[in-house]
Scaffold this active site. Structure first.
Site, PDB file in Angstrom:
ATOM      1  N   CYS A  33       0.829  -1.212   0.000  1.00 59.96           N
ATOM      2  CA  CYS A  33       0.000   0.000   0.000  1.00 59.96           C
ATOM      3  C   CYS A  33       0.866   1.266   0.000  1.00 59.96           C
ATOM      4  CB  CYS A  33      -0.903  -0.050   1.239  1.00 59.96           C
ATOM      5  SG  CYS A  33      -1.702   1.494   1.636  1.00 59.96           S
ATOM      6  N   CYS A  36      -0.051   3.973   2.585  1.00 55.53           N
ATOM      7  CA  CYS A  36       0.332   3.532   3.935  1.00 55.53           C
ATOM      8  C   CYS A  36       1.771   3.940   4.233  1.00 55.53           C
ATOM      9  CB  CYS A  36       0.210   2.016   4.055  1.00 55.53           C
ATOM     10  SG  CYS A  36      -1.474   1.429   3.832  1.00 55.53           S
TER      11      CYS A  36
END
Length: 108
Positions: A33, A36
């Site tokens: 991700c 993230c």
């Protein structure tokens, strides 16, 4: 800042952690991700700023899907703030540091 300020926790440790710590910030994340990775340094900064007052941890959703589903989350990054085992705040997506720090501050 050292990377061990924010530890990864597994599903098996999650509930006992909630009962042990007064304020916990949980960063739901995954290695693949991109967004993230953007908030990861912010979580380190939070852990540093609130050291001794709030615990900041990460949960890898690929290894801990049941926790992710338990809180009805659909996307990451998702940062959940718990106080005395109760979910108080959910911040989904990339947000400025101030949003995370003020959310923690008001639960301390």
């Amino acid at each position: 800042m050292s990377a061990d300020l924010v530890a990864y926790v597994q599903e098996s440790e999650f509930d006992s952690l909630l009962s042990q710590e007064a304020v916990i910030v949980v960063d739901f994340t995954a290695t693949w991700c991109g967004p993230c990775r953007l908030i990861s340094p912010l979580m380190e900064q939070l852990a540093e700023e609130f050291k001794g007052r709030a615990k900041v941890v990460k949960v890898d959703i690929d290894n801990n899907k049941p926790i992710f589903k338990r809180f009805g989350l659909r996307s990451i990054p998702a940062v959940l703030i718990f106080k005395n085992g109760e979910l108080k705040e959910t911040i989904v997506g990339v947000s400025p540091y101030e949003q995370f720090s003020s959310a923690v501050e008001k639960n301390i």
